[in-house]
Write a protein that holds these residues in place. Sequence first.
Motif, PDB file in Angstrom:
ATOM      1  N   LEU A   1      -4.981   3.014  13.984  1.00 29.04           N
ATOM      2  CA  LEU A   1      -5.323   3.172  12.569  1.00 29.04           C
ATOM      3  C   LEU A   1      -4.345   4.108  11.871  1.00 29.04           C
TER       4      LEU A   1
ATOM      5  N   THR B   1      -1.323   4.906  12.752  1.00 25.39           N
ATOM      6  CA  THR B   1       0.000   4.271  12.638  1.00 25.39           C
ATOM      7  C   THR B   1       0.011   3.231  11.520  1.00 25.39           C
ATOM      8  N   ARG B   2      -1.100   2.509  11.429  1.00 27.20           N
ATOM      9  CA  ARG B   2      -1.206   1.482  10.400  1.00 27.20           C
ATOM     10  C   ARG B   2      -1.076   2.089   9.012  1.00 27.20           C
TER      11      ARG B   2
ATOM     12  N   ARG C   1       0.240   4.951   8.177  1.00 29.38           N
ATOM     13  CA  ARG C   1       1.575   5.488   7.945  1.00 29.38           C
ATOM     14  C   ARG C   1       2.560   4.349   7.659  1.00 29.38           C
ATOM     15  N   LEU C   2       2.403   3.284   8.430  1.00 26.84           N
ATOM     16  CA  LEU C   2       3.288   2.123   8.251  1.00 26.84           C
ATOM     17  C   LEU C   2       3.136   1.538   6.852  1.00 26.84           C
ATOM     18  N   MET C   3       1.867   1.401   6.435  1.00 27.31           N
ATOM     19  CA  MET C   3       1.624   0.821   5.108  1.00 27.31           C
ATOM     20  C   MET C   3       2.218   1.694   4.013  1.00 27.31           C
TER      21      MET C   3
ATOM     22  N   GLN D   1       4.828   3.621   4.326  1.00 27.23           N
ATOM     23  CA  GLN D   1       6.280   3.414   4.349  1.00 27.23           C
ATOM     24  C   GLN D   1       6.660   2.058   3.742  1.00 27.23           C
ATOM     25  N   VAL D   2       5.818   1.077   4.069  1.00 28.13           N
ATOM     26  CA  VAL D   2       6.086  -0.271   3.543  1.00 28.13           C
ATOM     27  C   VAL D   2       6.025  -0.266   2.028  1.00 28.13           C
ATOM     28  N   LYS D   3       4.980   0.390   1.495  1.00 26.68           N
ATOM     29  CA  LYS D   3       4.822   0.399   0.038  1.00 26.68           C
ATOM     30  C   LYS D   3       5.932   1.188  -0.632  1.00 26.68           C
TER      31      LYS D   3
ATOM     32  N   SER E   1       8.966   1.422   0.476  1.00 24.39           N
ATOM     33  CA  SER E   1      10.208   0.640   0.518  1.00 24.39           C
ATOM     34  C   SER E   1      10.046  -0.718  -0.150  1.00 24.39           C
ATOM     35  N   MET E   2       8.876  -0.911  -0.776  1.00 26.77           N
ATOM     36  CA  MET E   2       8.644  -2.170  -1.493  1.00 26.77           C
ATOM     37  C   MET E   2       9.690  -2.308  -2.602  1.00 26.77           C
ATOM     38  N   PRO E   3      10.230  -3.481  -2.819  1.00 29.21           N
ATOM     39  CA  PRO E   3      11.303  -3.620  -3.806  1.00 29.21           C
ATOM     40  C   PRO E   3      10.824  -3.305  -5.224  1.00 29.21           C
TER      41      PRO E   3
END
Lengths: 189, 388
Positions: free
Chosen positions: B25, B27-28, B30-32, B34-36, B38-40
């Motif tokens: 959870l 990691t999820r 944190r990943l989300m 980071q994803v958001k 780096s979202m374009p």
Amino acid sequence: MSALIDRFFLYKLRKHQDADAYARIYDRYIGAIYRFVFLKVPSKEDAEDISADVFLKCWNAIQEHTEIRDIRALLYQIARHSIADWYRASPGRSERTLAVTFSSSETSSIEQDVSDEGKERVVIEARAELALVMGKLERLKDDYRDVLMFRLVDNLPFNIIAQIMGRTTGHVRVLYHRAKKALDALESS
Amino acid sequence: MSLFRSLRALRDHERGIQADPAWILRTRERLMMQVKNSMPTPEVVAINRRFADRTWGRFLSLAKGPVAAVMAVIAVIFGGSFVSVRAAERSLPGDALYSLKLVTEQAQLALESSKTGKVKLKVEFAKRRIGELQTIMSGTDEDKGALAGQVADMLKQDLHTIKEQLANVSNDSPDQARELAETAKAVDSGVSDVAKTLNETKNDDELSADTKQKVSDAEAQAVDVGMSALVTLIQATKSDSAKDVISQSDINASLAQHVVIVRQTVNDVLNAASGSTSTNALLSQSTSSTMIKLVAATATATSTSGVLAHDAATALAEAETLMQESKTAEAADKIQEANTKSMLAQTAVAADIASASTTAAMNASAAAANSSLTQTTTTNSNATTTLK
């Protein structure tokens, strides 16, 4: 079917910039990737770090518009390279890690606290078993060893193994059968 | 336990390896994050869209090949014929593409719907023939005489058609005087040029007698058509609506031109006659009775070409006087008379010269003269009828 679902998420991700789709992909594969990494690095913490890193790298790959045929294959590929990188980056670790081969000493570091019995015991057993087998597999070709590991331990389909190893599916099948024969020959000797 | 089995067993053991749910959870999340992060950005999204457009563009570029092929085929089918027709327009009789040129002209004629337009086109084509004739004559081709004769024949036919069509137009549409006047004017000026050039060509010494005959036939036809065009013109000017198209001076100029043409013919005949007096004298005795009969039957003159020529000259003079008195219709009449006579005279001279060489040749040209004479007579009467 599973490949189709992956494709669907990937499509959503690409077309609509849907971050949730990536979350779904994470949910689907985090367990498998964690297990894959966990058996190959000494500690649980290392496995967690590398696994988290794998998903971040995968996300970056998606953002770079590289062509992705199968997200699962990509994840395993990244994991494989990440493990190799991890071994390469830390001095004092074994040098023979490029092809994701594991010497018994590395994979069977059992100097963990054995307090958490149930789960830990499984892990310890698995590692002990792996160490045992690996000791014999050392004498096999790298390709044979990898294909046996992917097929028997990680339970991957041939086409995914082919993508991870950068071969054709047919080639991987042939490799797998030769590896099995080599394994038999190893046993009888 | 075999190695294979132990490996398999590993899998079962592996199944037992479970990641820490809390860690998953964490990691999820944190990943989300980071994803958001780096979202374009919207700009990048726009670029991405363009990237997607490029995939469509890639499809287009795939289709480009076949499209180009089809276009090429179309270009060869249509553009090719266009190019060859262009080339054909410059061809001369005897060239490979010449027949294509004629076919193109026929097609143009067929595509023209109005009768006056057709006549104008025909005149245009007659001018082309003249151009070809001039090119042939100035060239050094061996059989240019034959080619010139061929062109002259075609020209004669064309002129005949023009005349018929002109008569048709004037009969069919008496109301459209203005249009008629315009057409007649075009025919008149076009045909005058044709007649002049033919006259010049006729005097070329390189040509054989046969070709000369053909050319002079064509010339006679041209002068004749010119006359009928003139008559139509004069008739058309009587109507008020055509007044602004054709002025009196126009008609006068045209009349004068005709006078010049006829006079040229008369002079030619006179020269020929005086140049071959002996032949003439001989001929006056020996000309066959049919010849005399023909001449006698069609014209007022009785004996030789010389008399005819003189008569023509007198008629011309009269015509000029009439012109000065601005009696256009009468002047045209006189010019016509002069023309007829000069033509007869010319034919007679041609016949005389021919008969002087051999009797057989004489017979042939008498026949030719016969046909020519008959033709001239008919056209003459035609013209007079139109005039009336």
